[in-house]
Design a protein around this motif. Structure first.
Motif, mmCIF file in Angstrom:
data_model
loop_
_atom_site.group_PDB
_atom_site.id
_atom_site.type_symbol
_atom_site.label_atom_id
_atom_site.label_comp_id
_atom_site.label_asym_id
_atom_site.label_seq_id
_atom_site.Cartn_x
_atom_site.Cartn_y
_atom_site.Cartn_z
ATOM 1 N N GLY A 43 0.812 -1.216 0.000
ATOM 2 C CA GLY A 43 0.000 0.000 0.000
ATOM 3 C C GLY A 43 0.844 1.263 0.000
ATOM 4 O O GLY A 43 0.477 2.269 0.610
ATOM 5 N N CYS A 44 1.983 1.207 -0.683
ATOM 6 C CA CYS A 44 2.856 2.384 -0.738
ATOM 7 C C CYS A 44 3.148 2.733 -2.197
ATOM 8 O O CYS A 44 2.877 1.953 -3.105
ATOM 9 C CB CYS A 44 4.153 2.143 0.028
ATOM 10 N N ASP A 45 3.708 3.898 -2.374
ATOM 11 C CA ASP A 45 4.101 4.335 -3.701
ATOM 12 C C ASP A 45 5.338 3.548 -4.134
ATOM 13 O O ASP A 45 6.194 3.221 -3.298
ATOM 14 C CB ASP A 45 4.411 5.836 -3.663
ATOM 15 N N ILE A 46 5.451 3.277 -5.414
ATOM 16 C CA ILE A 46 6.591 2.519 -5.935
ATOM 17 C C ILE A 46 7.917 3.217 -5.619
ATOM 18 O O ILE A 46 8.948 2.569 -5.457
ATOM 19 C CB ILE A 46 6.435 2.255 -7.451
ATOM 20 N N SER A 47 7.887 4.525 -5.458
ATOM 21 C CA SER A 47 9.119 5.266 -5.156
ATOM 22 C C SER A 47 9.616 5.028 -3.727
ATOM 23 O O SER A 47 10.735 5.400 -3.392
ATOM 24 C CB SER A 47 8.929 6.761 -5.405
ATOM 25 N N ALA A 48 8.804 4.385 -2.876
ATOM 26 C CA ALA A 48 9.224 4.041 -1.507
ATOM 27 C C ALA A 48 9.867 2.656 -1.443
ATOM 28 O O ALA A 48 10.375 2.253 -0.404
ATOM 29 C CB ALA A 48 8.040 4.113 -0.557
ATOM 30 N N ILE A 49 9.839 1.931 -2.554
ATOM 31 C CA ILE A 49 10.520 0.639 -2.619
ATOM 32 C C ILE A 49 11.986 0.917 -2.933
ATOM 33 O O ILE A 49 12.314 1.652 -3.853
ATOM 34 C CB ILE A 49 9.902 -0.271 -3.715
ATOM 35 N N THR A 50 12.866 0.326 -2.152
ATOM 36 C CA THR A 50 14.303 0.530 -2.327
ATOM 37 C C THR A 50 14.895 -0.707 -2.975
ATOM 38 O O THR A 50 14.989 -1.754 -2.342
ATOM 39 C CB THR A 50 14.973 0.792 -0.959
ATOM 40 N N ASN A 51 15.249 -0.583 -4.239
ATOM 41 C CA ASN A 51 15.875 -1.693 -4.949
ATOM 42 C C ASN A 51 17.356 -1.750 -4.604
ATOM 43 O O ASN A 51 18.038 -0.725 -4.598
ATOM 44 C CB ASN A 51 15.707 -1.522 -6.460
ATOM 45 N N SER A 52 17.836 -2.944 -4.321
ATOM 46 C CA SER A 52 19.256 -3.174 -4.036
ATOM 47 C C SER A 52 19.886 -3.745 -5.302
ATOM 48 O O SER A 52 19.702 -4.914 -5.615
ATOM 49 C CB SER A 52 19.414 -4.155 -2.873
ATOM 50 N N LEU A 53 20.607 -2.898 -6.013
ATOM 51 C CA LEU A 53 21.172 -3.265 -7.304
ATOM 52 C C LEU A 53 22.684 -3.387 -7.186
ATOM 53 O O LEU A 53 23.356 -2.456 -6.736
ATOM 54 C CB LEU A 53 20.822 -2.204 -8.346
ATOM 55 N N VAL A 54 23.198 -4.527 -7.603
ATOM 56 C CA VAL A 54 24.632 -4.771 -7.508
ATOM 57 C C VAL A 54 25.272 -4.553 -8.877
ATOM 58 O O VAL A 54 24.809 -5.079 -9.887
ATOM 59 C CB VAL A 54 24.929 -6.195 -6.994
ATOM 60 N N PHE A 55 26.353 -3.784 -8.851
ATOM 61 C CA PHE A 55 27.112 -3.491 -10.056
ATOM 62 C C PHE A 55 28.549 -3.964 -9.864
ATOM 63 O O PHE A 55 29.002 -4.174 -8.745
ATOM 64 C CB PHE A 55 27.095 -1.984 -10.349
ATOM 65 N N ASP A 56 29.235 -4.120 -10.983
ATOM 66 C CA ASP A 56 30.637 -4.519 -10.992
ATOM 67 C C ASP A 56 31.455 -3.270 -11.301
ATOM 68 O O ASP A 56 31.333 -2.685 -12.374
ATOM 69 C CB ASP A 56 30.835 -5.591 -12.071
ATOM 70 N N LEU A 57 32.238 -2.847 -10.335
ATOM 71 C CA LEU A 57 33.088 -1.674 -10.484
ATOM 72 C C LEU A 57 34.530 -2.164 -10.429
ATOM 73 O O LEU A 57 35.073 -2.408 -9.348
ATOM 74 C CB LEU A 57 32.807 -0.663 -9.368
#
Length: 156
Positions: free
Chosen positions: A41-55
């Protein structure tokens, strides 16, 4: 990798050890970003995606709003790097102990360099993956920044 509850247990332990409490919620089915927002019941902008990148062979975790698409060129410039690549599922699992689609901001075998999307600070409460495809936890922006040691940056 068999889901034995290990990653979720590690996330719970990390949350409790950091003093934010166990706010993990379990859902009967997988919760991709849009479905999670609807279920919570929240806005999609309140979901925090954890995205892994290769640096350059090292993991970089970007905690980004579910409403945002990470601008990797912008992030690379801010970090003084030439290029950031999306990590392979194997790389993600190796460095987080969690599978793509269920990565949490915490509960990894070792601390990962982390960036926090500064647009998330406008939300009173955030929801993030809790280690697998069926769990999420709630947290404030301030607490998420504190427990991850993340650097605040615009990522889009």
């Amino acid at each position: 990798m068999v889901n034995d509850g290990g990653p979720v247990a590690r996330v719970r332990s990390a949350l409790v050890a950091a003093g934010v409490g166990d706010t993990v919620r379990h859902f009967p089915a997988g919760v991709p970003t849009a479905a999670a927002a609807e279920a919570l019941g929240c806005d999609i902008s309140a979901i925090t995606n954890s995205l892994v990148f290769d640096l350059a062979g090292e993991p970089l975790l970007i905690l980004a709003s579910g409403a945002a698409r990470v601008d990797t060129a912008l992030v690379a410039r801010q970090l003084g790097s030439e290029k950031i690549r999306r990590a392979s599922p194997h790389f993600v699992l190796e460095h987080t102990g969690q599978e793509v689609g269920g990565v949490a901001p915490v509960g990894h075998p070792q601390r990962i360099r982390t960036l926090l999307d500064d647009s998330l600070k406008t939300k009173d409460l955030l929801w993030a993956g809790a280690g697998d495809h069926t769990t999420m936890f709630s947290i404030t922006y301030k607490e998420l920044r504190r427990i991850t040691g993340a650097l605040e940056l615009p990522v889009r």
